[in-house]
Design a protein around this motif. Sequence first.
Motif, PDB file in Angstrom:
ATOM      1  N   GLU A  95       0.834  -1.207   0.000  1.00 21.43           N
ATOM      2  CA  GLU A  95       0.000   0.000   0.000  1.00 21.43           C
ATOM      3  C   GLU A  95       0.871   1.262   0.000  1.00 21.43           C
ATOM      4  O   GLU A  95       0.480   2.288  -0.521  1.00 21.43           O
ATOM      5  CB  GLU A  95      -0.947   0.004   1.201  1.00 21.43           C
ATOM      6  N   GLY A 101       2.100  -4.693  -6.387  1.00 22.20           N
ATOM      7  CA  GLY A 101       1.063  -5.702  -6.170  1.00 22.20           C
ATOM      8  C   GLY A 101       0.151  -5.392  -5.015  1.00 22.20           C
ATOM      9  O   GLY A 101       0.242  -4.339  -4.383  1.00 22.20           O
ATOM     10  N   ALA A 102      -0.741  -6.343  -4.757  1.00 25.51           N
ATOM     11  CA  ALA A 102      -1.710  -6.198  -3.675  1.00 25.51           C
ATOM     12  C   ALA A 102      -2.052  -7.593  -3.161  1.00 25.51           C
ATOM     13  O   ALA A 102      -1.886  -8.591  -3.873  1.00 25.51           O
ATOM     14  CB  ALA A 102      -2.968  -5.504  -4.187  1.00 25.51           C
ATOM     15  N   LEU A 103      -2.525  -7.644  -1.919  1.00 24.61           N
ATOM     16  CA  LEU A 103      -2.925  -8.912  -1.320  1.00 24.61           C
ATOM     17  C   LEU A 103      -4.435  -8.933  -1.205  1.00 24.61           C
ATOM     18  O   LEU A 103      -5.013  -8.142  -0.457  1.00 24.61           O
ATOM     19  CB  LEU A 103      -2.286  -9.072   0.062  1.00 24.61           C
ATOM     20  N   LEU A 104      -5.044  -9.834  -1.966  1.00 19.36           N
ATOM     21  CA  LEU A 104      -6.505  -9.953  -1.946  1.00 19.36           C
ATOM     22  C   LEU A 104      -6.930 -11.001  -0.926  1.00 19.36           C
ATOM     23  O   LEU A 104      -6.115 -11.741  -0.404  1.00 19.36           O
ATOM     24  CB  LEU A 104      -7.010 -10.410  -3.317  1.00 19.36           C
ATOM     25  N   THR A 149      -1.597 -10.549  -5.872  1.00 23.25           N
ATOM     26  CA  THR A 149      -2.129 -10.222  -7.200  1.00 23.25           C
ATOM     27  C   THR A 149      -1.371  -9.066  -7.806  1.00 23.25           C
ATOM     28  O   THR A 149      -0.967  -8.133  -7.100  1.00 23.25           O
ATOM     29  CB  THR A 149      -3.616  -9.819  -7.079  1.00 23.25           C
ATOM     30  N   ASP A 151      -1.005  -6.951 -11.916  1.00 12.27           N
ATOM     31  CA  ASP A 151      -1.343  -6.894 -13.345  1.00 12.27           C
ATOM     32  C   ASP A 151      -0.560  -7.958 -14.099  1.00 12.27           C
ATOM     33  O   ASP A 151       0.610  -8.133 -13.797  1.00 12.27           O
ATOM     34  CB  ASP A 151      -0.820  -5.571 -13.901  1.00 12.27           C
TER      35      ASP A 151
ATOM     36  N   ASN B  67      -7.093   1.286  -4.662  1.00 11.16           N
ATOM     37  CA  ASN B  67      -5.810   0.670  -4.974  1.00 11.16           C
ATOM     38  C   ASN B  67      -5.843   0.264  -6.447  1.00 11.16           C
ATOM     39  O   ASN B  67      -6.559  -0.668  -6.817  1.00 11.16           O
ATOM     40  CB  ASN B  67      -5.581  -0.556  -4.089  1.00 11.16           C
ATOM     41  N   VAL B  69      -4.101  -1.368  -8.341  1.00 14.33           N
ATOM     42  CA  VAL B  69      -3.729  -2.740  -8.729  1.00 14.33           C
ATOM     43  C   VAL B  69      -4.976  -3.601  -8.866  1.00 14.33           C
ATOM     44  O   VAL B  69      -5.065  -4.453  -9.742  1.00 14.33           O
ATOM     45  CB  VAL B  69      -2.771  -3.368  -7.680  1.00 14.33           C
TER      46      VAL B  69
END
Lengths: 232, 78
Positions: A95, A101-104, A149, A151, B67, B69
């Motif tokens: 963040e 990336g990001a954590l879903l 996750t 792109d 966000n 992403v």
Amino acid sequence: MRVAVPVFPGSNCDHDALHACGTIMGWDTIPVWHQETRLPENTELVFVPGGFSYGDYLRCGAIAALAPIMADVKRHADSGGLVLGVCNGFQILCEAQLLPGALLRNESLRFIHSEVHLRVERADLPFTRAMKPGAVFQVPIAHAEGNFTLDPTDLVDLEARGGVVFRYCSPKGEIGADHVPNGAMNGIAGIVNVRGNVLGMMPHPERAVDPKLGSTGGLGMFQSLLEAFARA
Amino acid sequence: MKVRVSVQLKPGILDPQGKAVEQGLHGFGFEVDHVRIGRLIDMDVPGTDPAEVKAKALAMCEKLLVNPVMEKASIEVL
């Protein structure tokens, strides 16, 4: 060796980090309240701990990324200082845009706590230098949002530049969807930035360093950091 | 002015919550597909010019509310 552990409202692995770095490794480990604007002088490693900072409001890590102390963590990272983010710490680093990336939410929608095996994909980093490439180690996970996750194009870039440090695997080191607990793309458990000084991971090496608590699979990372600092 | 930001997961991003709700709806016999769960953020933003207020809300999205992403947003000045 001086370690700073930022503490946010809702952090709950700060004491695990303090125990691992302070009690087990014997490093000078200092908790730093999120409202502080400066890390302690001569901080070499910032350990961003796990937990539920700010109750996971908005998105996991989103509010913590804006905390006053994070500006100095960014400065530390920009000047080449080491930053390790575990679990919620990893989410915070994403963040804060220190990592891509990001954590879903986990694919299963459930909070998962279990032991997992990780394969070392990069053994040339200050965090992994005492480990062997391809080596497998066992550490616990405990999260509801660990589904990494990115792109599709950025994922290709991340893989191409060797940004993946740890991948979920079988006890023998085999890779595959069956061994990924949370649905993370390419079985990614931990990544590093381009410069190699900021690492984020979902599993908890700091919870596997004390024989009294039943497992020591995470020690390799702390031995790596010890070696890295001995050389510095 | 009242502003409503609706944040949705981008297409292609797995939405396990949406999937679970979809299965729940199927359980009741409803024919539905592609259930996606998002977030609505309502707020009062000072200003009288809708375009200006919308620009402020967009800046908020870029800084914090979204966000990029995994999410996209649409902004409505009410």
